[in-house]
Design a protein around this motif. Structure first.
Motif, PDB file in Angstrom:
ATOM      1  N   THR A  45       0.846  -1.191   0.000  1.00 18.51           N
ATOM      2  CA  THR A  45       0.000   0.000   0.000  1.00 18.51           C
ATOM      3  C   THR A  45       0.884   1.245   0.000  1.00 18.51           C
ATOM      4  OG1 THR A  45      -0.138   0.022   2.421  1.00 18.51           O
ATOM      5  CG2 THR A  45      -1.869  -1.163   1.228  1.00 18.51           C
ATOM      6  N   GLU A  47       2.766   4.622   1.044  1.00 20.59           N
ATOM      7  CA  GLU A  47       3.427   4.920   2.312  1.00 20.59           C
ATOM      8  C   GLU A  47       2.774   6.094   3.043  1.00 20.59           C
ATOM      9  OE1 GLU A  47       5.651   3.203   3.715  1.00 20.59           O
ATOM     10  OE2 GLU A  47       6.475   1.948   2.119  1.00 20.59           O
ATOM     11  N   VAL A  48       2.707   5.969   4.356  1.00 22.61           N
ATOM     12  CA  VAL A  48       2.287   7.070   5.223  1.00 22.61           C
ATOM     13  C   VAL A  48       3.515   7.704   5.864  1.00 22.61           C
ATOM     14  CG1 VAL A  48       0.940   7.702   7.264  1.00 22.61           C
ATOM     15  CG2 VAL A  48       0.048   6.006   5.673  1.00 22.61           C
ATOM     16  N   GLY A 102      -1.838   6.770   1.028  1.00 24.44           N
ATOM     17  CA  GLY A 102      -1.491   5.916   2.156  1.00 24.44           C
ATOM     18  C   GLY A 102      -2.495   6.046   3.289  1.00 24.44           C
ATOM     19  N   LYS A 103      -2.921   7.273   3.560  1.00 25.53           N
ATOM     20  CA  LYS A 103      -3.919   7.498   4.614  1.00 25.53           C
ATOM     21  C   LYS A 103      -5.254   6.861   4.231  1.00 25.53           C
ATOM     22  CE  LYS A 103      -1.899  11.811   6.359  1.00 25.53           C
ATOM     23  NZ  LYS A 103      -2.073  13.289   6.485  1.00 25.53           N
ATOM     24  N   THR A 106      -5.120   3.120   4.631  1.00 25.51           N
ATOM     25  CA  THR A 106      -5.220   2.754   6.048  1.00 25.51           C
ATOM     26  C   THR A 106      -6.677   2.754   6.498  1.00 25.51           C
ATOM     27  OG1 THR A 106      -3.040   3.726   6.472  1.00 25.51           O
ATOM     28  CG2 THR A 106      -4.460   3.333   8.379  1.00 25.51           C
ATOM     29  N   GLU A 107      -7.421   3.775   6.093  1.00 27.17           N
ATOM     30  CA  GLU A 107      -8.843   3.858   6.444  1.00 27.17           C
ATOM     31  C   GLU A 107      -9.622   2.682   5.856  1.00 27.17           C
ATOM     32  OE1 GLU A 107     -10.238   7.578   5.016  1.00 27.17           O
ATOM     33  OE2 GLU A 107      -8.954   8.785   6.332  1.00 27.17           O
ATOM     34  N   PHE A 109      -8.491  -0.253   5.011  1.00 23.84           N
ATOM     35  CA  PHE A 109      -8.133  -1.495   5.700  1.00 23.84           C
ATOM     36  C   PHE A 109      -8.861  -1.610   7.039  1.00 23.84           C
ATOM     37  CE2 PHE A 109      -5.344  -3.738   8.745  1.00 23.84           C
ATOM     38  CZ  PHE A 109      -5.417  -5.001   8.182  1.00 23.84           C
ATOM     39  N   LYS A 110      -8.880  -0.526   7.791  1.00 26.84           N
ATOM     40  CA  LYS A 110      -9.563  -0.547   9.086  1.00 26.84           C
ATOM     41  C   LYS A 110     -11.055  -0.830   8.914  1.00 26.84           C
ATOM     42  CE  LYS A 110      -6.375   2.537  11.558  1.00 26.84           C
ATOM     43  NZ  LYS A 110      -6.218   3.864  12.217  1.00 26.84           N
TER      44      LYS A 110
END
Length: 296
Positions: A45, A47-48, A102-103, A106-107, A109-110
């Motif tokens: 994914t 990068e953050v 990246g952000k 992440t959202e 995926f959560k």
């Protein structure tokens, strides 16, 4: 002096040497539970945080400068790969786009975890099922694994392979993860077929990161940051060996549909959903194990 006559000093490794682990609990005198990070296999994914803990957006100016170096023929990159990368870097927002994506990844995926681990009509969450790789840990000590909701047997029997897919596969399906299988940690054939088809569908329908033509997959972003650093050293007059000049990209790439092997700087010739990557030290073995062919 000890009476022990056997000497055994295994290499071993320290789990996740980047930081210490949090103790959770113990079930008996020799079974403690600790927190361990997982690197989900076969996906990547945006990068953050990169490099290190810095924000990718801080690389905007550097990558725009890299685009200029590529255009001027200064960067040690093949011309065709340079042409492929140039518009993505010259935008001046390559790092910011990476961070934004990246952000979002992440959202997503959560949200997937919340959805898939919630039992219908119950407050109790499902546990997760982990399948580790032949090489269980990466160089940072993270557990390499496929992670899936731990469905009951009767649930699994009523679901298609895709419906009971791993979170790795589900992230590829959303388009917020790029397929990133690396030999020898490959899924079995039937799973690889599903993985490739799912990645192709997400790519062609422009889901997630694939909706922006300026997208750099996570591994491409990291590669470009390394290329910038290498080029900057050359501009400052550093004498670099050929190996050092090319160290920013080292993995060979295989097209899963043709079995052809491409040199590291030719990976872009393979569609993102058809790529398998191989470390240089594994190429000889992979050629034999996978019956690979030269790209010609």
């Amino acid at each position: 002096m000890s009476d022990v006559a056997i000497f055994w000093d295994p290499k071993g490794m320290e789990l996740d040497s980047l930081r210490s682990k949090r103790y959770l609990r113990a079930t008996d005198g020799d079974t403690p539970y600790i927190s361990v990070s997982i690197r989900m296999l076969s996906i990547d994914t945006p990068e953050v945080h990169y490099p290190g803990n810095s924000k990718p957006s801080r690389q905007d100016d550097n990558l725009r400068q890299l685009a200029k170096w590529i255009k001027d023929g200064i960067a040690p990159v093949d011309s065709e790969l340079g042409d492929y990368l140039y518009p993505k870097l010259a935008s001046g927002k390559a790092g910011s786009l990476q961070e934004e994506q990246g952000k979002k990844a992440t959202e997503v995926f959560k949200d997937l975890v919340e959805e898939k681990l919630t039992r219908p009509g119950s407050k109790k969450k499902r546990s997760v099922f982990l399948r580790v790789a032949d090489q269980p840990f990466d160089r940072y000590g993270r557990l390499l694994a496929y992670m899936a909701p731990n469905y009951k047997k009767d649930e699994r029997n009523s679901m298609t392979p895709k419906e009971r897919g791993t979170f790795n596969l589900l992230m590829v399906e959303t388009g917020w993860a790029a397929p990133f299988p690396i030999y020898p940690n490959l899924p079995k054939h039937s799973d690889l077929v599903l993985f490739q088809a799912t990645g192709k569908e997400a790519y062609e329908e422009k889901r997630g990161i694939w909706g922006d033509p300026l997208t750099l997959a996570g591994y491409e972003f990291r590669m470009c940051v390394r290329l910038y650093e290498t080029t900057r050293k050359l501009i400052k007059g550093r004498k670099l060996s050929d190996t050092e000049k090319s160290s920013w990209v080292t993995r060979f790439c295989v097209d899963v549909t043709t079995r052809r092997v491409y040199y590291p700087q030719q990976y872009y010739k393979v569609k993102p959903y058809n790529r398998i990557f191989i470390w240089p030290e594994d190429v000889r073995e992979a050629v034999g194990m996978l019956n690979l062919l030269p790209s010609g």
